[in-house]
Design a protein around this motif. Structure first.
Motif, short mmCIF file in Angstrom:
data_model
loop_
_atom_site.label_atom_id
_atom_site.label_comp_id
_atom_site.label_asym_id
_atom_site.label_seq_id
_atom_site.Cartn_x
_atom_site.Cartn_y
_atom_site.Cartn_z
N GLN A 125 0.82 -1.22 0.10
CA GLN A 125 0.16 -0.05 0.00
C GLN A 125 0.93 1.17 -0.04
O GLN A 125 0.54 2.45 -0.70
CB GLN A 125 -1.01 0.12 1.20
N LEU A 126 1.96 1.13 0.68
CA LEU A 126 2.86 2.35 0.72
C LEU A 126 3.32 2.67 -0.49
O LEU A 126 3.41 3.81 -1.00
CB LEU A 126 4.12 2.09 1.83
N ALA A 127 3.60 1.32 -1.34
CA ALA A 127 4.24 1.77 -2.56
C ALA A 127 3.26 2.44 -3.87
O ALA A 127 3.73 2.91 -4.48
CB ALA A 127 4.80 0.32 -3.29
N CYS A 128 2.09 2.43 -3.18
CA CYS A 128 1.25 3.14 -4.25
C CYS A 128 0.98 4.77 -4.05
O CYS A 128 0.24 5.33 -4.53
CB CYS A 128 -0.28 2.50 -4.27
N ARG B 249 11.73 9.62 -0.54
CA ARG B 249 12.51 8.31 -0.07
C ARG B 249 12.69 8.46 1.43
O ARG B 249 12.70 7.34 2.06
CB ARG B 249 14.06 8.52 -0.61
N THR B 250 12.97 9.51 2.47
CA THR B 250 12.86 9.56 3.75
C THR B 250 11.77 9.04 4.50
O THR B 250 11.77 8.10 5.15
CB THR B 250 13.11 11.04 3.91
N ALA B 251 10.43 9.59 3.69
CA ALA B 251 9.24 9.04 4.35
C ALA B 251 8.86 7.56 4.18
O ALA B 251 8.52 6.97 5.24
CB ALA B 251 8.17 10.15 3.76
N LEU B 252 9.15 7.24 3.07
CA LEU B 252 9.10 5.81 2.78
C LEU B 252 9.92 4.91 3.52
O LEU B 252 9.48 3.85 3.91
CB LEU B 252 9.44 5.46 1.37
N SER B 253 11.13 5.29 3.86
CA SER B 253 12.26 4.53 4.62
C SER B 253 11.75 4.36 5.96
O SER B 253 11.81 3.52 6.65
CB SER B 253 13.49 5.30 4.47
N ILE C 59 0.72 5.02 8.59
CA ILE C 59 0.68 3.71 8.59
C ILE C 59 -1.00 3.32 9.14
O ILE C 59 -1.46 2.30 8.78
CB ILE C 59 1.62 3.03 9.50
N GLN C 60 -1.21 4.21 10.33
CA GLN C 60 -2.63 3.80 10.70
C GLN C 60 -3.95 4.22 9.70
O GLN C 60 -4.93 3.69 10.16
CB GLN C 60 -2.85 4.94 12.06
N SER C 61 -3.53 4.65 8.51
CA SER C 61 -4.52 4.85 7.49
C SER C 61 -4.69 3.75 6.68
O SER C 61 -5.67 3.47 5.72
CB SER C 61 -4.06 6.15 6.73
N LEU C 62 -3.72 2.78 6.72
CA LEU C 62 -3.56 1.60 5.81
C LEU C 62 -4.70 0.33 6.42
O LEU C 62 -5.04 0.45 7.60
CB LEU C 62 -1.99 1.17 5.85
N GLU C 63 -4.90 -0.58 5.47
CA GLU C 63 -5.70 -1.61 5.96
C GLU C 63 -4.62 -2.72 6.18
O GLU C 63 -3.69 -2.81 5.60
CB GLU C 63 -6.45 -2.08 4.81
N PRO C 64 -5.13 -3.83 7.38
CA PRO C 64 -6.38 -3.71 7.83
C PRO C 64 -6.19 -2.46 8.93
O PRO C 64 -5.42 -2.30 9.56
CB PRO C 64 -6.30 -4.98 8.61
N TYR C 65 -7.52 -1.66 8.80
CA TYR C 65 -7.66 -0.76 9.73
C TYR C 65 -7.31 -1.13 11.30
O TYR C 65 -7.73 -2.14 11.88
CB TYR C 65 -8.98 -0.14 9.83
N GLY C 66 -6.70 -0.23 12.12
CA GLY C 66 -6.23 -0.65 13.62
C GLY C 66 -4.79 -0.85 13.60
O GLY C 66 -4.44 -0.98 14.77
N VAL C 67 -4.20 -1.21 12.66
CA VAL C 67 -2.55 -1.36 12.85
C VAL C 67 -1.96 -0.13 12.94
O VAL C 67 -2.37 1.06 12.69
CB VAL C 67 -1.94 -1.86 11.35
N GLY C 68 -0.77 -0.34 13.77
CA GLY C 68 0.07 0.94 14.36
C GLY C 68 -0.38 1.71 15.43
O GLY C 68 0.19 2.57 15.73
N ALA C 69 -1.41 0.74 16.38
CA ALA C 69 -1.96 1.42 17.34
C ALA C 69 -0.95 1.04 18.51
O ALA C 69 -0.06 -0.08 18.34
CB ALA C 69 -3.28 1.01 17.71
N SER C 70 -0.83 1.89 19.76
CA SER C 70 -0.05 1.50 20.80
C SER C 70 -0.78 0.73 21.82
O SER C 70 -0.13 0.09 22.63
CB SER C 70 0.47 2.69 21.52
#
Length: 432
Positions: free
Chosen positions: A87-90, A95-99, A139-150
């Motif tokens: 999803q990030l690739a789309c 480059r800095t943000a992607l890394s 990252i939290q905007s990506l699917e599956p929703y809910g990833v990247g939470a603390s």
């Protein structure tokens, strides 16, 4: 308008099946590789299996050049990491943000949660906190929703935002009252929010449709038991890393089939024998690369963790995969794959290699201590507390500050929960 043709040279690494196999074998646990080798032996007449032999750690020459495949950043198939990276690739990211986003995704656990707080990620990477917050939000905007939470509450809120139909009551219950819901205190919640019991039950029904472990859909099935790849042994007064004797079977190649190639067989027989001979050689080469990379990686790790080797868990020092990768002159992702699902038997117990890459906490004197050390100090303080007046997380912060250990209450709470230690209120209630 003028149109012209021009030739341009461009270097590009094409992954062959052999290269891909090497990457996949590096990522496998000992148990997975054991089963893979056995299956290959069934399918390939050139492969014969012998009991494994113990192999000492080869000396690491700092100037040695790594193989091509140790610097390939290759994503696996059907994993949470690959789904998010796709999803990030789309997206049109620099480059800095992607890394940074890719690195944070690599620090998600199997459930999709952040392994470290944003503050810890900022300190580990040496970049501004705002930059980390922006990457986590992406990252939290990506699917599956809910990833990247603390936290569980944050994970559920991220999913509610995508539904855009939930009431304020549902949001409030998720953010403030998950413990009360778990305890079945529905009447008290109805009184708290001055609403009907039926409304509380309806809100809980909505909450029950959410996924508390969004990353689990992509988690690999865990092995039923652990087969360590490595052992840390004290030999002649110094510690060395060696391959475990029973870790993997040794492959020998059956040369009797190879001699058939010299007898001018038919094209079909020649094609069959040549293909399986090349496959057998490719397998053995990939396994040898895996052994060499694993030994070199672990060798550098435990050179950095010399105090742990001598004195045990409380002496694990802060260490990052980037430091190990730089010492080995290989890609950071290769270190990540080399330690993935790999275990080492030490004089202090059996540990996953990933365990030694703990985040670090500042000491008042400017030095750093590992998060593992902090957890053990928290555990020790709670173990020594008076049962009738257990220590609150804020009190633990104050006691650690007295030792020169600077940590936030939120981090103490997180570490306590990771160690499955209940809150002070629960510990006090358990006495009744």
């Amino acid at each position: 308008m003028e149109i012209s043709l021009a030739a341009q040279q461009q270097q590009k690494l094409q992954l062959t099946p052999q290269m891909r196999q090497s990457m996949e074998i590096l990522h496998m646990s000992a148990l997975e590789l054991n089963e893979y080798i056995k299956q290959q032996a069934v399918d390939n007449p050139f492969i014969e299996l012998q009991p494994a032999k113990e192999t000492p750690l080869s000396h690491y020459a700092g100037g040695a050049q790594p193989d091509w495949w140790q610097n390939v950043d290759l994503s696996g198939d059907a994993t949470l990491e690959s789904v998010l990276l796709e999803q990030l690739a789309c997206m049109k990211l620099d480059r800095t943000a992607l890394s940074l986003c890719s690195w944070i995704i690599g620090n998600l656990d199997d459930k999709g949660y952040l392994l470290h707080s944003k503050e810890e990620l900022s300190a580990m990477k040496g970049i501004p906190l705002a930059q980390v917050c922006d990457a986590v939000s992406l990252i939290q905007s990506l699917e599956p929703y809910g990833v990247g939470a603390s936290t569980l509450a944050e994970c559920l809120v991220l999913q509610l935002r995508q539904q855009q139909e939930s009431s304020l009551l549902v949001y409030s219950l998720v953010q403030h009252d998950l413990v009360s819901i778990g305890q079945g205190k529905l009447k008290q919640l109805a009184d708290k929010y001055e609403t009907e019991l039926a409304d509380i039950k309806a809100a809980i029904t909505v909450i029950s449709t959410l996924n508390p472990k969004p990353g689990a859909l992509y988690s690999r099935e865990k092995p039923q038991y652990i087969m360590p790849d490595l052992a840390l042994r004290q030999l002649e007064g110094k510690y060395e890393v060696i391959l475990e004797r029973s870790s993997l079977p040794t492959i020998t190649l059956n040369h009797s089939y190879l001699s058939m190639l010299e007898q001018n067989p038919s094209k079909d027989v020649h094609r069959y024998l040549t293909g399986h001979w090349q496959a057998a050689k490719g397998l053995t080469d990939s396994i040898e690369r895996r052994k060499a990379t694993l030994l070199r990686t672990a060798g550098v790790m435990f050179e950095m963790q010399a105090e742990f080797c001598r004195n045990g868990i409380l002496h694990i020092r802060p260490m990052t995969m980037k430091q190990v990768a730089e010492a080995l002159r290989i890609h950071e992702s290769t270190v990540s794959r080399a330690i993935s699902h790999k275990y080492i038997r030490t004089p202090w117990g059996l540990y996953e290699l990933k365990y030694f890459f703990a985040s670090s906490i500042h000491h008042a004197d400017g030095s750093m201590v590992s998060a593992i050390y902090m957890k053990e100090r928290i555990r020790a303080l709670i173990a020594a507390e008076k049962r009738e007046s257990p220590l609150s997380d804020q009190r633990i912060v104050a006691l650690l500050a007295g030792e020169g250990l600077l940590i936030s209450r939120r981090t103490v709470t997180k570490y306590r929960e990771q160690m499955n230690i209940m809150s002070s209120a629960w510990r006090k209630r358990s006495l009744k």
